[in-house]
Motif scaffolding. Sequence first.
Motif, short mmCIF file in Angstrom:
data_model
loop_
_atom_site.label_atom_id
_atom_site.label_comp_id
_atom_site.label_asym_id
_atom_site.label_seq_id
_atom_site.Cartn_x
_atom_site.Cartn_y
_atom_site.Cartn_z
N THR A 166 0.81 -1.23 0.00
CA THR A 166 0.00 0.00 0.00
C THR A 166 0.84 1.27 0.00
O THR A 166 0.31 2.35 -0.24
CB THR A 166 -0.88 0.05 1.27
OG1 THR A 166 -0.01 0.01 2.40
CG2 THR A 166 -1.84 -1.10 1.31
N ASP A 215 -5.65 -7.95 -2.28
CA ASP A 215 -4.52 -6.99 -2.34
C ASP A 215 -4.95 -5.69 -2.99
O ASP A 215 -4.62 -4.60 -2.53
CB ASP A 215 -3.36 -7.58 -3.12
CG ASP A 215 -2.60 -8.62 -2.31
OD1 ASP A 215 -2.96 -8.80 -1.12
OD2 ASP A 215 -1.68 -9.25 -2.85
N GLU A 216 -5.68 -5.82 -4.09
CA GLU A 216 -6.13 -4.63 -4.81
C GLU A 216 -7.05 -3.79 -3.91
O GLU A 216 -6.95 -2.56 -3.88
CB GLU A 216 -6.86 -5.08 -6.09
CG GLU A 216 -7.48 -3.97 -6.91
CD GLU A 216 -6.49 -2.89 -7.33
OE1 GLU A 216 -5.30 -3.22 -7.54
OE2 GLU A 216 -6.92 -1.71 -7.43
N LYS A 219 -5.09 -1.77 -1.47
CA LYS A 219 -4.48 -0.60 -2.09
C LYS A 219 -5.49 0.53 -2.19
O LYS A 219 -5.18 1.69 -1.92
CB LYS A 219 -3.99 -0.94 -3.50
CG LYS A 219 -2.65 -1.65 -3.51
CD LYS A 219 -2.13 -1.64 -4.93
CE LYS A 219 -1.48 -2.96 -5.24
NZ LYS A 219 -1.19 -3.16 -6.63
#
Length: 733
Positions: A166, A215-216, A219
């Motif tokens: 991040t 994960d996306e 972020k």
Amino acid sequence: MSNAPFGLSRLKQAIPGARAIRARDGSHGGAAAGIVCSFERARLGWFWSTDSEGRLNYISDHIAEALGKPVGQLIGQPFATLFELDTTDRPSQRTLPFLLGTHTSFTELTVSAAGHPEGQWWAVSGLPQTGSQGTFLGYHGHGRDITETLLSQRDASQLAMYDSLTGLANRHHMARRLETTLTAYQAAKRSCALMMLDLDRFKQVNDTLGHQAGDELLKQVAQRLRRVIDETCEIGRVGGDEFQVILPDIDDRGTLGELGHKVITMLSQPYSIDGARCVIGASVGIAIAPYDGLESEDLVRSADLALYAAKGAGRGQYRFYSSDLHSVAEERRQLEEDMRDALANGQMRLAYQPIVSLGENLISGFEALLRWEHPERGDISPALFIPIAEDAGLIAALGEWALRQACFEAASWEGNARVAVNVSPIQFANVALPSLVASALAASQLAPDRLELEITESVFLGEGADTQAMFVALKKLGVRLALDDFGTGYSSLGYLQKAPFDKIKIDQSFVRSSTEPGNRNAAIITAIVSLANALGMETTAEGIEARDTLDLMHSLGVSHGQGYIFSRAMDQDKVLELMASGELELHPDGPSTHRSGRKTLLRKVGLIHEDHRYDVTMRNLSKTGAMVEGLIDVPLETPFVVDFGEGQLAVAKVRRSKGQRQGLEFEVPLISDGADGLCTRHRVSPYMLAAAGMPLGALPPGNYPLVGQGQNKTFSLPQFAQVDPAGESRRVV
Ligand code: C2E
Ligand code: MG
Ligand code: MG
């Protein structure tokens, strides 16, 4: 070359590893000069020297090139104006003009070309030269290109300090930052808030959409946090889906509460991940130094506890730390332990709340609501224990029991009233749910269209193929589906078009606030109703308590209602009796209007007047005032300081006074504490009280190491008679 003579033996001292240069003092020719030249030509480093004024009189060719000017133009320029010190790693470093001006020697300083702070860096060293009389002659020095080393070092320290996914600070860096901030602030008596943040339902996204999607999502969460949170604050990711924010110099709980709310709202908006939509939520815990902890370890523990309480209270909320959270956390742990045996020990049962068609007021069905009769604590609300069961992995067993029991009991009711069963999103994510439902129907012989499953909108968080397949599989069994608690969290009318619901249940908070002046919920309910009608769905207004709410819901075209105005949840025996009587009409019975705001409670607080602190009972509390009981005959307009405990003091005036009851109005309104309660914006430390000249005799009980002892102050006499808890009044004067 117009360069001036170069003292090689001094140079030798200045260059580490330049021992190869062997020459006599003052020589600038022969072998040594050759070595210098080849050293320069190989671009292993460069040399410079200045006169006593700090102006260049020698500089290697290739560094001139890098500076973008011919050597000729550089000669005569002050060395300190050509380079800039890079202070990234050493913020308190002296400036170049200072070093040169004071004839100080320096080694390996990181510099870049003046006006071009990014791009190329050199390590420069310089030695002041003195003549035989000790007069300063100028500098000799050298430099070398360190760009690559510096960049890779910075990458490495970036990695050590920041979370690579991040780009936010990592746990280690946050811990250090908090530690240094708190240490510095303690001395300066400054405050610092710490916000702990945890994503709700993140695990489900990871499980249903995969780790890459997870994960996306993280972020995007980081990006949103950066947008809402001020740059002066440090944001970090300290665990899988846990974030932390350090907010220096903030102790206003009003501001912090608003920020907490804003963060939660921002993070609860839908995300688009690889074209798929998903929704998560967030819970926030807030602690403030010095009140909730002086050392970083204590402050983190306090913020963690507040977060734990926020999650326990149903998620999507913020909480401030308060000392009673310790017992709340302990209670939660205990409940979790007790719940493991509750089913086996027969402590769970179902209660049924009627759902009524508006207008005729006929019972069309019942919602099955879990009841836990705890052997020591009595009935415990599902709003408290369902989230614990979800976290502890107990919801599957509990949900299965509730489903089977509800089908079984409903099958014995006379008539065709439906039974509605709540299904947790965790159960909904389990592919075995349709076969469980089929098995419960088969075992009980209940007709499938008499079973309604209530699902909250959080099941749409993944919106993957799985969700759709689950809807299809359940509909195939012939059961009905209801969208529960619509109007909480992120509600989208889009859900209604995508899923085969038979009913929308409009959440009680949404329903109840619709009668408040200026509230727009009524218009929204009209839109929901017309869309539901177009799609052939029923609507139920939940939590109707008052006549005005009922009338409004009816006039807006809502088809069904549920709430205390008709009936609370009742036991199976009572349902059997009611259904056997065939009397399906329920007469609404409740207050004419819904009243919000003032809460009744019984709590001890302190009232401070002049040098005295009286103990009184608070009977009710709102943002602007409180009703207290315990002092006799207090004149109107008497000023008091109300001590709510934990440094929460509110200045108030007596506005009403009758016998032993007083109505107080606060000078500054209280604010929401994120839960159902209220708190003061600021808290006052005893040190500040003492410093402000507050009479020490009036201080709330506690341990005040800083408050001077043995002060020779004469206290005034108490002015009011206090009624003690036994109910007898005693004159204290
Ligand atoms: P829910 O599904 O929204 O259920 C309605 C809740 O509102 C019930 O609270 C009901 O007693 C309450 N209620 C109904 N009418 C009124 C009213 O007029 N005024 C007020 N103030 N409240 C009213 P309860 O029984 O405490 O249940 C709370 C929540 O616990 C339920 O909310 C549901 O989400 C969950 N729950 C209950 N039983 C189960 C279950 O078997 N499985 C699952 N997964 N969740 C359950
Ligand atoms: Mg429900
Ligand atoms: Mg509901």
